[in-house]
Enzyme design. Structure first.
Site, mmCIF file in Angstrom:
data_model
loop_
_atom_site.group_PDB
_atom_site.id
_atom_site.type_symbol
_atom_site.label_atom_id
_atom_site.label_comp_id
_atom_site.label_asym_id
_atom_site.label_seq_id
_atom_site.Cartn_x
_atom_site.Cartn_y
_atom_site.Cartn_z
ATOM 1 N N ARG A 1 4.311 -13.959 12.031
ATOM 2 C CA ARG A 1 4.468 -12.549 11.644
ATOM 3 C C ARG A 1 3.463 -11.746 12.463
ATOM 4 N NH1 ARG A 1 1.886 -9.459 7.062
ATOM 5 N NH2 ARG A 1 2.964 -7.467 7.249
ATOM 6 N N HIS B 1 1.760 -1.497 11.052
ATOM 7 C CA HIS B 1 0.631 -2.126 10.352
ATOM 8 C C HIS B 1 -0.595 -1.245 10.611
ATOM 9 C CE1 HIS B 1 -0.865 -6.191 8.663
ATOM 10 N NE2 HIS B 1 -1.912 -5.388 8.641
ATOM 11 N N GLU C 1 2.145 -2.882 3.700
ATOM 12 C CA GLU C 1 1.249 -2.387 2.648
ATOM 13 C C GLU C 1 1.132 -0.864 2.618
ATOM 14 O OE1 GLU C 1 -2.492 -4.456 3.086
ATOM 15 O OE2 GLU C 1 -1.603 -6.398 2.664
ATOM 16 N N ASN D 1 2.207 -9.514 -0.219
ATOM 17 C CA ASN D 1 0.851 -9.925 0.168
ATOM 18 C C ASN D 1 -0.003 -9.960 -1.093
ATOM 19 O OD1 ASN D 1 1.905 -9.605 2.714
ATOM 20 N ND2 ASN D 1 0.610 -7.880 3.300
ATOM 21 N N TYR E 1 -3.862 -11.259 -2.790
ATOM 22 C CA TYR E 1 -5.226 -11.754 -2.533
ATOM 23 C C TYR E 1 -6.050 -12.033 -3.792
ATOM 24 C CZ TYR E 1 -4.425 -10.980 2.389
ATOM 25 O OH TYR E 1 -3.920 -11.079 3.662
ATOM 26 N N GLU F 1 1.573 -12.542 3.356
ATOM 27 C CA GLU F 1 0.125 -12.729 3.569
ATOM 28 C C GLU F 1 -0.488 -13.351 2.327
ATOM 29 O OE1 GLU F 1 -2.271 -9.297 4.607
ATOM 30 O OE2 GLU F 1 -0.754 -8.610 6.038
HETATM 31 O O1 IFM Z 1 -6.562 -7.922 7.106
HETATM 32 C C1 IFM Z 1 -5.763 -7.387 6.104
HETATM 33 C C2 IFM Z 1 -4.366 -7.122 6.615
HETATM 34 O O2 IFM Z 1 -4.365 -6.287 7.725
HETATM 35 C C3 IFM Z 1 -3.537 -6.462 5.540
HETATM 36 N N1 IFM Z 1 -3.596 -7.216 4.311
HETATM 37 C C4 IFM Z 1 -4.878 -7.622 3.824
HETATM 38 C C5 IFM Z 1 -5.657 -8.324 4.921
HETATM 39 C C6 IFM Z 1 -7.041 -8.760 4.394
HETATM 40 O O3 IFM Z 1 -7.751 -7.663 3.929
#
Ligand code: IFM
Length: 471
Positions: A105, A148, A193, A319, A321, A377
């Protein structure tokens, strides 16, 4: 890339000798990850890796401008050189292929491929053509994100995402790219995002262009989503064989107590982080609770916009985290209440794989038209060091294993998840945190540009080799 979650158990190899695969990463024998059509890849983004910001006619982006302002990025770092991928792309693709990763990606830098009048920049376009053709030659599935975060500065000078016209310029850009690159892209994602672009860029100013106003954030979000909605039919017309989607970052919010106020706070957290984007895309309306949180910030929406935004998607990129523990702020909103004694990453983010599973299964209940999902992600930052040519990123190995187990659980609960991309292929420019935070499964020494495969990447490669051997 077809998938049928209900058929998972039919295609998993029935007998796996116990212990033969014992390592800290390899998924258990009954994991859906063993399915050969579950795509496992890695992700990057243009501004974070390319460098070469002044080469071959590339124009300036909002991140060039923002990172040049003292105090905006840790240590004054910028993306001017980054991983020098613009010059080292061939070796980087070799590295990706040598790890056995099946998907890549990447994103395209809008300021590299067209000028302010919309005239294509051949040199910039050729870079992406060479890159994508090579990926195809290697048999790697390509996911290409159009935006992005590196908005051309000339568009920001005319209001950026606060200007409705930017959405139409984005559709022009999508038109050019899909005419030029048709046949080399397996899946197009319009935006990465939009929450970060709208909220961090226009709501709290932590990201470019650095504006801080809730009303700006909701209007920028509307124009971003409109840009997405205008681009999708253009992509469909120019490149019918590819998949079209969008990538959203999602956040888990959990209540600090059982009180009704804290439960409401956690709900509002998820409205602000998830429903703000997913409701317009999948229900065709903004969640009204958002405007309880931010009274008086309703965006200007013209007739037909919501229909444009909510046109069907082929896939939704997710994505994920971390989670945030929240309590009521005593008024209309929430406040973070960081938990003590929990595992955290170099970013300070809590490691909470259950949040990924719970959000995915929750979305399946909330959105009856939920498209097939790719985890576009997931990963973590750690302060990785190279010792005797090796990088022992133990926490990342465990992080990945646990999050992939959460994905497997969501699949088994009936969510149609077709792939997973590690964030990131290599250490890179982590926006406001510069180069200090290392998210890669490959280490980058920024003084020499030497790449060193971390232990996590070795284990992913070992798993992929094993999976291929069984197919
Ligand atoms: O590095 C970023 C990415 O560009 C977008 N999503 C979160 C990642 C980590 O913060």
């Amino acid at each position: 890339m077809a998938n049928d979650a209900s058929a998972v158990s039919d295609v998993i190899s029935p007998v796996v000798p116990k212990g033969s695969l014992a390592d800290p990463f390899t998924p258990p024998a009954d994991s859906a990850l063993w399915r050969k059509n579950f795509l496992l890849g890695a992700a990057t983004a243009s501004y974070q890796i390319e460098g070469a910001v002044d080469e071959d006619g590339r124009l300036s982006s909002i991140w060039d401008t923002f990172s040049a302002i003292p105090g905006k990025v840790l240590a004054g770092d910028t993306g001017a050189v980054a991983c020098d991928h613009y010059h080292r792309w061939e070796a980087d693709i070799e590295m990706l292929a040598s790890l056995g990763l099946e998907g890549y990606r990447l994103s395209i830098a809008w300021p590299r491929v067209m000028d302010a009048a919309g005239v294509p920049n051949r040199k910039g376009l050729d870079f992406y053509k060479r890159l994508l053709n090579r990926l195809k030659e290697k048999g790697i599935t390509t996911f290409v994100t159009l935006y992005h975060w590196d908005l051309p500065q000339h568009l920001e000078d005319r209001g950026g995402w606060l200007n409705r016209d930017t959405a139409y310029r984005f559709a022009d850009y999508a038109d050019l790219m899909s005419r030029e690159l048709a046949g080399t892209v397996d899946a197009w994602a319009t935006l990465n995002e939009p929450w970060c672009s709208a909220y961090l860029g226009y709501g709290n100013g932590h990201h470019a262009p650095g504006l801080a106003n809730d009303r700006f954030a909701t209007q920028a979000m509307h124009h971003l989503l409109l840009a997405h909605g205008l681009a999708v039919p253009v992509l469909r017309a120019n490149d019918p064989a590819s998949q079209k989607g969008i990538v959203a970052n999602i956040g888990r919010g959990t209540p600090n107590s059982d009180s009704a106020a804290d439960q409401r706070a956690a709900h509002l957290f998820e409205v602000q982080h998830n429903a703000w984007i997913l409701d317009p895309l999948l229900k065709g309306s903004y969640p009204q609770d958002l405007f309880e949180l931010w009274p008086g910030t309703e965006p200007l929406v013209l007739d037909g916009d919501m229909e444009t935004i909510s046109a069907p998607l082929d896939f939704l990129g997710i994505n994920y985290y971390f989670r945030t523990n929240v309590a009521s702020d005593g008024a209309h909103g929430f406040r973070d209440v960081p938990l003590e004694g929990v595992e955290r990453t170099q970013m300070g983010w809590e490691v909470y794989p259950d949040g990924l599973r719970d959000l995915l299964t929750g979305f399946k209940k909330t959105y009856h038209n939920l498209p097939p999902i790719y985890i576009t992600e997931n990963g973590m930052a750690s302060d990785d060091q190279v010792t005797d040519g090796h990088v022992d990123d133990t926490q990342r190995i465990s992080f990945l294993k646990r999050h992939l187990a959460a994905v497997d659980q969501a699949i088994k609960a009936g969510v149609d998840i077709r792939g997973y991309f590690l964030w990131s292929l290599m250490d890179n420019f982590e926006w406001a945190f510069g180069y200090e935070r290392r998210f890669g499964v490959v280490h980058v020494d920024y003084s020499t540009q030497k790449r060193t495969v971390k232990h996590s990447a070795e284990l992913v490669a070992k798993f992929l080799k094993e999976r291929k051997a069984r197919a």
